[in-house]
Design a protein around this motif. Structure first.
Motif, short mmCIF file in Angstrom:
data_model
loop_
_atom_site.label_atom_id
_atom_site.label_comp_id
_atom_site.label_asym_id
_atom_site.label_seq_id
_atom_site.Cartn_x
_atom_site.Cartn_y
_atom_site.Cartn_z
N SER A 22 -88.98 30.39 33.85
CA SER A 22 -89.10 29.47 35.01
C SER A 22 -90.52 29.29 34.82
N GLY A 23 -91.13 28.03 35.10
CA GLY A 23 -92.60 27.83 35.38
C GLY A 23 -92.98 26.51 35.72
N ILE A 24 -93.99 26.35 36.51
CA ILE A 24 -94.58 25.10 36.95
C ILE A 24 -95.97 24.89 36.31
N ILE A 25 -96.06 23.48 35.75
CA ILE A 25 -97.24 23.31 35.11
C ILE A 25 -97.96 22.04 35.90
N TYR A 46 -108.89 11.89 30.60
CA TYR A 46 -108.31 13.08 30.37
C TYR A 46 -106.89 13.09 30.94
N VAL A 47 -106.05 13.86 30.28
CA VAL A 47 -104.70 13.95 30.69
C VAL A 47 -104.05 15.27 30.18
N ARG A 48 -103.31 15.85 30.91
CA ARG A 48 -102.65 17.19 30.33
C ARG A 48 -101.16 16.88 30.30
N LEU A 49 -100.44 17.34 29.34
CA LEU A 49 -98.99 16.90 29.44
C LEU A 49 -97.99 18.25 28.93
N SER A 50 -96.95 18.40 29.42
CA SER A 50 -96.08 19.37 29.28
C SER A 50 -94.77 18.94 28.71
N GLN A 51 -94.14 19.90 27.75
CA GLN A 51 -92.66 19.45 27.27
C GLN A 51 -91.95 20.80 27.44
N PHE A 52 -90.69 20.92 27.84
CA PHE A 52 -89.79 21.98 28.02
C PHE A 52 -88.89 22.04 27.09
N ASP A 53 -88.74 21.41 26.19
CA ASP A 53 -87.95 21.48 25.08
C ASP A 53 -88.59 21.38 23.75
N HIS A 54 -88.53 22.16 22.53
CA HIS A 54 -89.00 22.11 21.25
C HIS A 54 -88.04 21.20 20.26
N LYS A 73 -88.18 33.06 27.38
CA LYS A 73 -89.09 34.01 27.60
C LYS A 73 -89.92 34.07 26.30
N GLU A 74 -89.29 34.10 25.26
CA GLU A 74 -89.93 34.04 24.02
C GLU A 74 -90.97 32.90 23.41
N PHE A 75 -90.32 31.51 23.79
CA PHE A 75 -90.92 30.49 23.64
C PHE A 75 -91.25 29.65 24.75
N GLY A 76 -92.44 29.75 25.28
CA GLY A 76 -92.83 28.75 26.69
C GLY A 76 -92.94 27.46 26.18
N ALA A 116 -88.00 31.35 6.37
CA ALA A 116 -87.03 31.37 6.98
C ALA A 116 -85.80 30.62 6.66
N SER A 117 -84.29 31.27 6.90
CA SER A 117 -83.31 30.63 6.36
C SER A 117 -82.28 31.02 7.37
N PHE A 118 -81.45 30.05 7.59
CA PHE A 118 -80.10 30.04 8.48
C PHE A 118 -79.18 30.98 7.86
N VAL A 119 -79.01 30.95 6.61
CA VAL A 119 -77.98 32.08 5.87
C VAL A 119 -78.28 33.26 6.42
N TYR A 120 -79.44 33.69 5.94
CA TYR A 120 -79.83 35.15 6.30
C TYR A 120 -80.34 35.71 7.78
N ASP A 121 -81.06 34.83 8.47
CA ASP A 121 -81.67 34.98 9.61
C ASP A 121 -80.81 34.75 10.73
N THR A 122 -80.49 35.71 12.02
CA THR A 122 -79.50 35.58 12.65
C THR A 122 -80.02 34.95 14.05
N THR A 123 -81.15 35.03 14.28
CA THR A 123 -81.57 34.71 15.96
C THR A 123 -83.03 33.75 15.62
N PHE A 124 -82.96 32.85 16.64
CA PHE A 124 -84.09 31.94 16.47
C PHE A 124 -85.51 32.49 16.54
N VAL A 125 -85.51 33.64 17.44
CA VAL A 125 -86.81 34.36 17.57
C VAL A 125 -87.04 34.72 16.08
N GLU A 126 -86.33 35.20 15.23
CA GLU A 126 -86.73 35.76 13.86
C GLU A 126 -86.86 34.40 12.98
#
Length: 132
Positions: A22-25, A46-54, A73-76, A116-126
């Motif tokens: 959770s966060g507010i920007i 000047y402008v600041r922008l934020s995006q909550f999906d990658h 919590k791993e990727f803000g 990185a490979s979807f075949v061998y790695d199991t989590t997005f953090v990796e």
């Protein structure tokens, strides 16, 4: 400010409450322009922008893949700041033109780790790295 120096300011507050993050920007916006009653008017913004999906793009086994991930919590959030400056003018009071240059800095962007490979790695953090 004065009849020749113009200041526009605003504030947008953006936030997310999702799963384990959770966060507010605050996202300020500023524009300073000088209007000399002539043909050309300089300005700076000047402008600041934020995006909550990658959006993460890559290739795996020769195929392109695009993955959308929400913040966690791993990727803000991805936060960018843009500074621009330029000139604006009018031609015969019918056409408005503008010439601008900008600098953009982005923090929190995601990219696949090298090898990185979807075949061998199991989590997005990796699979992902945060680009600062």
């Amino acid at each position: 400010m004065t009849n020749k120096l113009l200041l526009d300011a605003g504030l947008r507050v953006s936030g997310v409450f999702a799963g384990n993050y959770s966060g507010i920007i605050p996202e300020p916006r500023l524009r300073l322009a000088y209007d000399p009653d002539g043909i050309i008017s300089p300005h700076i913004n000047y402008v600041r922008l934020s995006q909550f999906d990658h959006s993460v793009e890559g290739t795996n086994a020769g195929l392109r893949s695009m993955l959308w991930l929400p913040v966690s919590k791993e990727f803000g959030p991805e936060v960018s700041e843009v500074i621009s400056a330029g000139f604006q003018g009018q031609i015969k009071k019918q056409f408005l033109w503008s010439l601008d240059a900008y600098y953009k800095r982005i923090k929190g962007m995601l990219d696949y780790k090298s090898g990185a490979s979807f075949v061998y790695d199991t989590t997005f953090v990796e699979l992902l790295d945060v680009i600062e």
